[in-house]
Design an enzyme around this catalytic site. Structure first.
Site, PDB file in Angstrom:
ATOM      1  N   HIS A 175       0.815  -1.219   0.000  1.00  0.00           N
ATOM      2  CA  HIS A 175       0.000   0.000   0.000  1.00  0.00           C
ATOM      3  C   HIS A 175       0.849   1.270   0.000  1.00  0.00           C
ATOM      4  O   HIS A 175       0.389   2.319  -0.472  1.00  0.00           O
ATOM      5  CB  HIS A 175      -0.938  -0.006   1.213  1.00  0.00           C
ATOM      6  CG  HIS A 175      -2.036  -1.017   1.102  1.00  0.00           C
ATOM      7  ND1 HIS A 175      -3.187  -0.790   0.378  1.00  0.00           N
ATOM      8  CD2 HIS A 175      -2.142  -2.287   1.586  1.00  0.00           C
ATOM      9  CE1 HIS A 175      -3.973  -1.846   0.438  1.00  0.00           C
ATOM     10  NE2 HIS A 175      -3.366  -2.779   1.165  1.00  0.00           N
ATOM     11  N   GLU A 205      -8.528   5.631  -6.208  1.00  0.00           N
ATOM     12  CA  GLU A 205      -7.580   5.900  -7.295  1.00  0.00           C
ATOM     13  C   GLU A 205      -8.274   6.595  -8.459  1.00  0.00           C
ATOM     14  O   GLU A 205      -7.801   6.572  -9.588  1.00  0.00           O
ATOM     15  CB  GLU A 205      -6.916   4.600  -7.775  1.00  0.00           C
ATOM     16  CG  GLU A 205      -7.827   3.625  -8.487  1.00  0.00           C
ATOM     17  CD  GLU A 205      -8.605   2.696  -7.553  1.00  0.00           C
ATOM     18  OE1 GLU A 205      -9.146   1.703  -8.073  1.00  0.00           O
ATOM     19  OE2 GLU A 205      -8.660   2.961  -6.341  1.00  0.00           O
ATOM     20  N   ARG A 225      -2.479  12.897 -24.873  1.00  0.00           N
ATOM     21  CA  ARG A 225      -1.113  13.257 -24.483  1.00  0.00           C
ATOM     22  C   ARG A 225      -0.870  12.922 -23.011  1.00  0.00           C
ATOM     23  O   ARG A 225       0.194  12.397 -22.637  1.00  0.00           O
ATOM     24  CB  ARG A 225      -0.889  14.746 -24.745  1.00  0.00           C
ATOM     25  CG  ARG A 225       0.550  15.191 -24.494  1.00  0.00           C
ATOM     26  CD  ARG A 225       0.799  16.586 -25.045  1.00  0.00           C
ATOM     27  NE  ARG A 225       0.013  17.607 -24.364  1.00  0.00           N
ATOM     28  CZ  ARG A 225      -0.986  18.266 -24.923  1.00  0.00           C
ATOM     29  NH1 ARG A 225      -1.344  18.008 -26.185  1.00  0.00           N
ATOM     30  NH2 ARG A 225      -1.659  19.185 -24.250  1.00  0.00           N
TER      31      ARG A 225
END
Length: 285
Positions: A175, A205, A225
């Site tokens: 973690h 996340e 990009r």
């Protein structure tokens, strides 16, 4: 008999041309029948000093004022020890000084309280791990942006981003490395996004962005990009090197609500995940 000069607080006296005291205050006892010579009360220097011409002079450690009467052969002398004058000045100035000190303290206290308020507000709207805005602030700041563009009739982009296979990163590297991977996100996004773009961490996340004043074509080029930047990025920590990819779901246009745009971008993200990850999927309204 000596007359009283009760209206004067300091040492003061009136003397005649024979240097006899005819009125006094705070030097000798008034109302006495004895003749008091001025030289028993004053030094020769003070007794023989000239008219001070309306000024107060410092003589022999005393502040002195001397004035001759124009209609009588008398002279008025008024003096006080310099130390006493300084002490009284300090006593008189002390309340003002204390008030100024108190006002200064209040100013410092207000400044500190204001700064603390700003810091607490920042903590309330920021994600502690990444420094990005949190989910609650994204909605608070995003709603006015949405309605402003709705009023102008201009399109905006809402982007959902998720780290691919994040559970695997935690399982394989721990973690701690997973936290570093999350903390890397705002650094990479900050290299391509504008300061005016709204970026928030809305899940473990998962990140959400809102961009205005940008075309559909530029939105697609920008996040392709950014995706490539994540793909090429390498994290070095604890003697290991890891890389990871991210997926994007973008809703572009101007629907009825910000919530609708977020929902649509979430569906676009789901499509990117199910299509192999490391993709940018755009849904135009």
């Amino acid at each position: 008999m000596l007359e009283r000069l009760d209206i004067l607080a300091c040492h003061s006296l009136i003397i005649n041309k024979e240097n006899e005291v005819i009125a006094v205050n705070n030097i000798a006892e008034p109302n006495t029948k004895d003749v008091i010579k001025a030289d028993t009360l004053l030094s020769d220097k003070l007794l023989n000093m000239q008219d001070t011409q309306g000024e107060v002079l410092l003589i022999d450690g005393k502040y002195v004022y001397s004035q001759k009467f124009t209609n009588a052969p008398w002279k008025f002398i008024y003096y006080e020890d310099a130390f006493v004058v300084i002490l009284k000045s300090f006593v008189y100035a002390l309340p003002l000084f204390l008030m100024m000190a108190f006002l200064f303290y209040l100013g410092k206290l207000y400044s500190r309280t204001h700064q603390l308020s700003i810091e607490l507000n920042e903590q309330a709207i920021r994600d502690y791990m990444t420094g990005c805005y949190n989910r609650r602030y994204f909605y608070e700041a995003g709603e006015p942006i949405f309605f402003n563009n709705q009023r102008k009739g201009t399109s905006i982009a809402v982007v959902m981003m998720d780290i691919d296979d994040f559970k695997t990163i935690n399982d394989v590297y721990g973690h701690h490395i997973g936290d570093i991977a999350i903390q890397e996100v705002p650094h990479i996004l900050g290299q391509s996004l504008r300061k005016s773009d709204l970026v928030a961490r809305v899940g473990g996340e998962e990140f959400c962005m809102l961009l205005e004043d940008i075309t559909l074509e530029d939105t697609q080029k920008l996040f392709e990009r950014v995706r490539e930047h994540f793909e090429k990025n390498v994290i070095k920590a604890d003697g290991i090197e890891i890389g990871y990819t991210v997926s994007f779901g973008i809703a572009y246009g101007l629907p009825n609500s910000l919530e609708e745009m977020i929902s649509l971008s979430d569906k676009a993200l789901y499509h990117s995940k199910n299509s192999g990850r490391n993709l940018v999927t755009i849904r135009q309204l």
